[in-house]
Each structure stands twice: as structure tokens, then as C-alpha cells.
Design an enzyme around this catalytic site. Structure first.
Site, PDB file in Angstrom:
ATOM      1  N   ILE A 205      76.523   3.035  21.823  1.00  0.00           N
ATOM      2  CA  ILE A 205      76.774   4.659  21.389  1.00  0.00           C
ATOM      3  C   ILE A 205      77.853   5.403  22.262  1.00  0.00           C
ATOM      4  CG2 ILE A 205      75.566   6.822  21.268  1.00  0.00           C
ATOM      5  CD1 ILE A 205      72.897   5.494  21.620  1.00  0.00           C
ATOM      6  N   HIS A 206      78.876   5.691  21.739  1.00  0.00           N
ATOM      7  CA  HIS A 206      79.792   6.323  22.431  1.00  0.00           C
ATOM      8  C   HIS A 206      80.712   7.487  21.762  1.00  0.00           C
ATOM      9  CE1 HIS A 206      82.537   3.470  20.663  1.00  0.00           C
ATOM     10  NE2 HIS A 206      83.572   4.471  21.211  1.00  0.00           N
TER      11      HIS A 206
END
Ligand code: UDP
Length: 357
Positions: A205-206
Site C-alpha cells: 500500500i503506498h
């Protein structure tokens, strides 16, 4: 001929690794000057890729990172322009959709230096994504647009880009996946987690749209936990900072580790049960390694994966995420070759050399 290549972020190091190797075959005709903008600078976000993928040491490191989009892009523009004036390259090569991509393309175009854009033509049609702005602008100032998919070609034609400028070469990330899969490496810490091979969710997740919104992150976590499978989450530094700042606790079952190098990431992709990600590159790597992907965004640029049933766009709805992760049909057939024959880098190098000889 002299080519000045601008890279700065993790996925660009991986793409450059295969393209620079292809240029090395044309050593007598091409000299590549590698410029690292410094956008990603941590050891595990930068140095590890240079070491394990045998990328040459950058000729220049601009040391620009950590600022806002405008600060980074502005500082990069200024330094890249000066470098281009000194080095006088025949061509500037940029990858993907980061601030480094845009700065490299814009600085070159204003100096009338032709720009080659690798991974051109991708669109999410969501202009709230900084990446979308970067890629649209870069495509429109580029001379050579190397596209990875038919959908990318259609996007560019729809925007009026002349077809002589567009080359459908396939995806350089496919080249990288095929070239490096034999060297995939189990992370040292894996056995200590006591997780069975093939029985975990690999998650990353980024994207800003997720990290900037605490509710999105909480919903994603809820969806992951709902799958009742162990989750391995190599945590992007930006996401770690956000989680700490927002005071979001990590649920049990989600095993957070530091970002890993490409060879370890490849091993995790090859040995997980399913992938959940908001990354662009990892959606395709899932397909290259025959894994289903659950995309933690509301849309994707890689629509052919969805059309062929290899990717489910679940967004941040926890129910949809759990449902997608626990689906029964996990068949993915990467023989369908949606992204070429793992020879995109060779084609790019040959096309560029041909045009300048
Ligand atoms: N990657 C990696 N280690 C990690 C997470 C990702 O080597 O801990 C690699 C991944 O295999 C892929 C690339 O980084 O090749 C994707 O980068 P990222 O998700 O940061 O960017 P995006 O593709 O979304 O632009």
C-alpha cells in the site's frame, strides 16, 4: 550517441536495469549517462536495486527528495536543465509517471532535446492522481512513446498523438520478471514468521489516495483481516510515516516488514496465494507469476488484466476486498502474453539506435 536517462524511484530502477542492459549491447554506438534524481533515497528503496540488479552507479545523483510535488519537480527541473546543457545528450530517456519523469521530459523538451518515454500511454482517467498528471504531460512532449499494451496505444491515439511516434514494444517489467525470476530469493525472515508457502496474502500500500485517508487504510486492513489468511506487508516508508502519524494500529495477522529488494519481492510474489496491492507494477507482476491480484484502488491503468479475469478492482471497500481475496477461482494464465514476449527492452534499444544512425 549520448543518451541521458533520468530515474529516481523504485520501479524506475527495475525498468532501467533491463533497458540499460539492452543499450550495453550497442556499446559502440550508445553512451548512457545515468541521472538519479534522489526521489527515493533509503537503502531499501534505492541502493539495494542498484546492487542486486547490477545497475551501473549513477553518473549524477541530484539528491532531491522529501519535498512536495512542486518542490521536487521544480528543483529537479533546474538541476536537470543545467546537466542537459553541459552533457548535450542526443536523447533523454524517462520511465513511468513520477515527478522525476515529468521533470526530465519537460527540461529536455524545452531544450529541444527529443524525449523517449518508456511505459507511455497509461491512463487511469483519474486526474486526482499525481501520476496521471505526470504521464499525460510527459506523453505530450515525447518524441518516442514506447507503449506496453494495446490499451495504452488506444489511449494515445484518442488524445491525438501521431501514430508514427508510438511503438508497441511490450512491457519492460515483463522482461525484468522473466530475467530475474531464476534469481528470486526467499527473505531471511520468512521462516521465522511461521507462515506456510502458498498460504499468505502479499500486500503493498503506498498510493497517496490511500495513505492520505485514514478511513481508506482502516477499511483495507479490515478487508485483509476478513480473509483469515496471514498477510505479509512490506511497508513503504511513506505509509509507515502516515500510519504512525494517524495512530492507526496494525491488526494481528498483518505481518509488517521493511520494503524488500526486487529478488525477495519476486520470491514473495511467486510463493504467495494471492496479491493485494495499490501498486501499478505489482498488478502486472502478479500476472507474470500466475497469481490473482486484488487491486486496492477504484480504477486501474492495466485494464486488460481485469478484462481477462486476472485482476479484481476492489477499491477500499472491506467487504469487496475480503470477497475477492477468498474467491475460489485463482487460475491465472500468463501464457496469454498481454505484455509482449519479454523483449521490450531489446526493441526499445534497437529502435532508438536505428533512428539515430
Ligand atoms: N517492489 C520491491 N520491494 C517492495 C515493494 C515493491 O522490490 O518491497 C518492487 C515491485 O516488485 C515492483 C516495483 O517495486 O517491481 C513496484 O514499485 P511501486 O509499487 O513502488 O511503484 P508503482 O509500480 O506503483 O509505480
Amino acid at each position: 550517441m549520448k543518451i541521458l536517462t533520468v530515474i529516481g524511484a523504485r520501479p524506475q530502477f527495475i525498468k532501467a536495469a533491463v533497458v540499460s542492459r539492452a543499450f550495453a549491447i550497442h556499446r559502440s554506438e550508445v553512451r548512457e549517462i545515468l541521472v538519479h534524481t534522489g526521489q527515493h533515497y533509503d537503502t531499501n528503496m534505492s541502493d539495494v536495486f542498484f546492487e542486486e540488479l547490477s545497475i551501473s552507479h549513477p553518473d549524477y545523483n541530484l539528491g532531491i527528495g522529501g519535498g512536495s510535488h512542486a518542490q521536487n519537480t521544480g528543483r529537479m527541473l533546474e538541476k536537470l536543465e543545467a546537466l542537459m546543457v553541459t552533457e548535450k545528450p542526443a536523447l533523454v530517456l524517462v520511465y513511468g509517471d513520477t515527478d522525476s519523469t515529468l521533470a526530465g521530459a519537460l527540461a529536455a523538451a524545452k531544450l529541444h532535446i527529443p524525449v523517449a518515454h518508456v511505459e507511455a500511454g497509461l491512463r487511469s482517467y483519474n486526474r486526482r492522481m499525481p501520476e496521471e498528471i505526470n504521464r499525460i504531460l510527459t506523453d505530450h512532449v515525447s518524441t518516442f512513446l514506447f507503449v506496453p499494451s494495446k490499451a495504452a496505444l488506444r489511449n494515445l491515439l484518442n488524445e491525438g498523438i501521431p501514430k508514427e511516434k508510438i511503438h508497441v514494444v511490450g512491457d519492460v517489467m515483463c522482461d525484468a520478471a522473466r530475467y530475474f525470476e531464476e534469481c528470486a530469493r526467499k527473505p531471511d525472515w520468512f521462516d521465522a514468521l511461521d507462515i506456510e508457502i502458498g498460504e499468505f496474502v502479499l500486500c503493498t500500500i503506498h498510493r497517496a489516495e490511500n495513505t492520505n485517508d485514514s478511513q481508506n487504510i482502516k477499511d483495507i486492513f479490515e478487508g485483509l483481516v476478513g480473509s483469515c489468511m496471514p498477510v505479509i506487508l512490506p511497508l513503504h516508508p511513506r505509509t509507515r510515516i502516515v500510519l504512525q502519524a494517524m495512530g492507526i494500529p496494525l491488526p494481528t495477522g498483518i505481518r509488517v516488514v521493511d520494503p524488500v529488494g526486487y529478488l525477495e519481492m519476486t520470491w514473495l510474489e511467486m510463493n504467495c496465494r494471492i496479491i493485494a496491492t495499490d501498486s501499478g507494477g505489482i498488478q502486472k507482476e502478479a500476472y507474470f507469476h500466475n497469481k490473482m491480484c486484488v487491486t486496492l484502488r477504484e480504477e486501474t491503468e492495466w485494464t486488460e488484466l481485469v478484462d481477462n479475469g486476472f485482476n479484481i478492482v476492489a477499491g477500499t471497500n472491506s467487504y469487496k476486498i475480503t470477497e475477492a481475496l477468498t474467491q475460489k477461482n485463482l487460475m491465472v494464465n500468463s501464457e496469454t502474453s498481454l505484455y509482449g514476449q519479454a523483449d521490450a527492452a531489446t526493441k526499445i534499444a534497437a529502435l532508438i539506435v536505428e533512428n539515430y544512425m
